[in-house]
Design a protein around this motif. Sequence first.
Motif, PDB file in Angstrom:
ATOM      1  N   VAL A  34       0.849  -1.187   0.000  1.00 49.62           N
ATOM      2  CA  VAL A  34       0.000   0.000   0.000  1.00 49.62           C
ATOM      3  C   VAL A  34       0.886   1.238   0.000  1.00 49.62           C
ATOM      4  CG1 VAL A  34      -1.778   1.264   1.266  1.00 49.62           C
ATOM      5  CG2 VAL A  34      -1.765  -1.236   1.296  1.00 49.62           C
ATOM      6  N   HIS A  35       0.528   2.197  -0.840  1.00 48.67           N
ATOM      7  CA  HIS A  35       1.262   3.452  -0.915  1.00 48.67           C
ATOM      8  C   HIS A  35       0.288   4.613  -0.790  1.00 48.67           C
ATOM      9  CE1 HIS A  35       3.989   0.618  -2.889  1.00 48.67           C
ATOM     10  NE2 HIS A  35       4.939   1.392  -2.413  1.00 48.67           N
ATOM     11  N   VAL A  36       0.686   5.629  -0.049  1.00 48.82           N
ATOM     12  CA  VAL A  36      -0.079   6.871   0.031  1.00 48.82           C
ATOM     13  C   VAL A  36       0.517   7.796  -1.014  1.00 48.82           C
ATOM     14  CG1 VAL A  36      -0.698   8.839   1.464  1.00 48.82           C
ATOM     15  CG2 VAL A  36      -0.538   6.564   2.490  1.00 48.82           C
ATOM     16  N   LEU A  37      -0.286   8.134  -2.014  1.00 50.38           N
ATOM     17  CA  LEU A  37       0.198   8.972  -3.109  1.00 50.38           C
ATOM     18  C   LEU A  37      -0.009  10.433  -2.748  1.00 50.38           C
ATOM     19  CD1 LEU A  37      -1.299   6.937  -6.080  1.00 50.38           C
ATOM     20  CD2 LEU A  37       0.947   6.704  -5.002  1.00 50.38           C
ATOM     21  N   LYS A  38       1.088  11.203  -2.826  1.00 45.92           N
ATOM     22  CA  LYS A  38       1.046  12.622  -2.497  1.00 45.92           C
ATOM     23  C   LYS A  38       1.676  13.418  -3.630  1.00 45.92           C
ATOM     24  CE  LYS A  38       3.253  12.558   1.462  1.00 45.92           C
ATOM     25  NZ  LYS A  38       3.753  12.735   2.837  1.00 45.92           N
ATOM     26  N   ASP A  39       1.530  14.735  -3.574  1.00 44.42           N
ATOM     27  CA  ASP A  39       2.101  15.596  -4.616  1.00 44.42           C
ATOM     28  C   ASP A  39       3.604  15.406  -4.754  1.00 44.42           C
ATOM     29  OD1 ASP A  39      -0.350  16.712  -5.222  1.00 44.42           O
ATOM     30  OD2 ASP A  39      -0.052  18.469  -3.955  1.00 44.42           O
ATOM     31  N   ASP A  40       4.287  15.210  -3.631  1.00 41.90           N
ATOM     32  CA  ASP A  40       5.745  15.112  -3.651  1.00 41.90           C
ATOM     33  C   ASP A  40       6.261  13.678  -3.673  1.00 41.90           C
ATOM     34  OD1 ASP A  40       4.919  14.513  -1.105  1.00 41.90           O
ATOM     35  OD2 ASP A  40       6.415  15.742  -0.090  1.00 41.90           O
ATOM     36  N   GLY A  41       5.430  12.722  -4.013  1.00 45.12           N
ATOM     37  CA  GLY A  41       5.869  11.335  -4.092  1.00 45.12           C
ATOM     38  C   GLY A  41       4.876  10.404  -3.436  1.00 45.12           C
ATOM     39  N   ALA A  42       5.399   9.299  -2.914  1.00 43.37           N
ATOM     40  CA  ALA A  42       4.541   8.296  -2.294  1.00 43.37           C
ATOM     41  C   ALA A  42       5.201   7.762  -1.035  1.00 43.37           C
ATOM     42  CB  ALA A  42       4.280   7.162  -3.272  1.00 43.37           C
ATOM     43  N   ASP A  43       4.388   7.495  -0.022  1.00 42.45           N
ATOM     44  CA  ASP A  43       4.862   6.870   1.212  1.00 42.45           C
ATOM     45  C   ASP A  43       4.339   5.446   1.253  1.00 42.45           C
ATOM     46  OD1 ASP A  43       6.153   9.138   2.199  1.00 42.45           O
ATOM     47  OD2 ASP A  43       4.367   9.853   3.234  1.00 42.45           O
ATOM     48  N   LYS A  70       0.275  11.890   7.330  1.00 43.16           N
ATOM     49  CA  LYS A  70       1.643  11.531   7.724  1.00 43.16           C
ATOM     50  C   LYS A  70       1.713  10.040   8.018  1.00 43.16           C
ATOM     51  CE  LYS A  70       5.821  12.266   9.503  1.00 43.16           C
ATOM     52  NZ  LYS A  70       6.974  12.689   8.791  1.00 43.16           N
ATOM     53  N   VAL A  71       2.783   9.397   7.556  1.00 46.20           N
ATOM     54  CA  VAL A  71       3.022   7.984   7.827  1.00 46.20           C
ATOM     55  C   VAL A  71       4.151   7.879   8.845  1.00 46.20           C
ATOM     56  CG1 VAL A  71       3.729   5.759   6.862  1.00 46.20           C
ATOM     57  CG2 VAL A  71       2.295   7.307   5.511  1.00 46.20           C
ATOM     58  N   TYR A  72       3.887   7.177   9.932  1.00 45.78           N
ATOM     59  CA  TYR A  72       4.899   6.934  10.960  1.00 45.78           C
ATOM     60  C   TYR A  72       5.297   5.471  10.912  1.00 45.78           C
ATOM     61  CZ  TYR A  72       3.583  11.464  12.829  1.00 45.78           C
ATOM     62  OH  TYR A  72       3.341  12.812  12.968  1.00 45.78           O
TER      63      TYR A  72
END
Length: 97
Positions: A34-43, A70-72
């Motif tokens: 699973v990836h969180v897609l954001k403007d500056d990339g992916a977490d 935010k991903v911790y």
Amino acid sequence: MTRKNMKTEEQELPAEEVQLPSGGHEQEPTAVSVHVLKDDGADELAAGSLLVICSDPGFKRAGIEHERLKVYRDGDLTPRQIAQMRREPKLTLVEVG
């Protein structure tokens, strides 16, 4: 129909059985990435990660000024911080197992 009759009718209905797909329990579970897609990339959300979603970015709780998302990683937060964040309605915590 009276309330008493409604309860009697509900109780008389047979319970449905849950059917599992045949053969599904014999195989190893498929790995999920699973990836969180954001403007500056992916977490990446690895097992043990905690995704924190804040409805009011900049809001402070548990000694942290929270971003919108935010991903911790496992171990980044103390149990006390997590407990404080769980009680806060402005924060949604998603634990990755």
